[in-house]
Design an enzyme around this catalytic site. Sequence first.
Site, PDB file in Angstrom:
ATOM      1  NE  ARG A  19      -2.580  -2.169   2.991  1.00 53.65           N
ATOM      2  CZ  ARG A  19      -2.744  -2.155   4.312  1.00 53.65           C
ATOM      3  NH1 ARG A  19      -3.299  -1.122   4.889  1.00 53.65           N
ATOM      4  NH2 ARG A  19      -2.353  -3.174   5.035  1.00 53.65           N
ATOM      5  CD  GLU A  51      -2.591  -3.526  14.374  1.00 47.17           C
ATOM      6  OE1 GLU A  51      -2.345  -3.033  13.255  1.00 47.17           O
ATOM      7  OE2 GLU A  51      -3.606  -3.263  15.024  1.00 47.17           O
TER       8      GLU A  51
END
Length: 171
Positions: free
Chosen positions: A58, A95
């Site tokens: 991204r 994460e």
Amino acid sequence: MDLRKYIRDIPDFPQKGILFRDLTPLMGDKDAFNYTVKEIADHFRTFHVDKVAAIEARGFIFGAPIAKELGAGFVPIRKPGKLPYEVVRKEFQLEYGMSILELHKDAFKKGERVLMIDDLLATGGTALAASELVESLGAEIVGWGFVVILKNLKGEEKIGKYHIFSLVNFD
Ligand code: PRP
Ligand code: HPA
């Protein structure tokens, strides 16, 4: 321009307990996308950027047009096994899981001024690993630009030594 309208919340993606901030509506809107690219580029216009380095996948979406805006080169920092030449690599905690990033060994000349771009800062594991890769080649990081920072994950602490700019912050 209020970019929050173009960011969609997806609960439990990619796994239970994660509230995913989806930027695809922002990318798909011509005004929001162009505004985002221009605002980040404008912030760094006086920083004398030689190259923009952005992170797969991204980060590429924003990094490449920002490089074009600044008249800078573009360097991809990629997931493992994608870059064809010799690489430096770094494993790090994400994460949601572990990951590895790679960078071509000859991506930078010593002392080149690099603007780092990603779509979003969460825990900062990605940004820290990418910073270490770039600096291991002797380049100088002039700053980090993000569209979104998830403040509660405290990623800014991991890359606190760099100038950080973002357009949208979530608590
Ligand atoms: C996302 C995002 C950042 C990173 C942020 O990428 O685009 O690169 O996670 O997380 P962190 O601050 O906790 O390290 P992801 O690894 O999901 O890959 P993608 O861009 O290929 O979807
Ligand atoms: N949204 C988008 N990308 C992400 C997120 C998120 O909440 N966390 C880590 N990468």
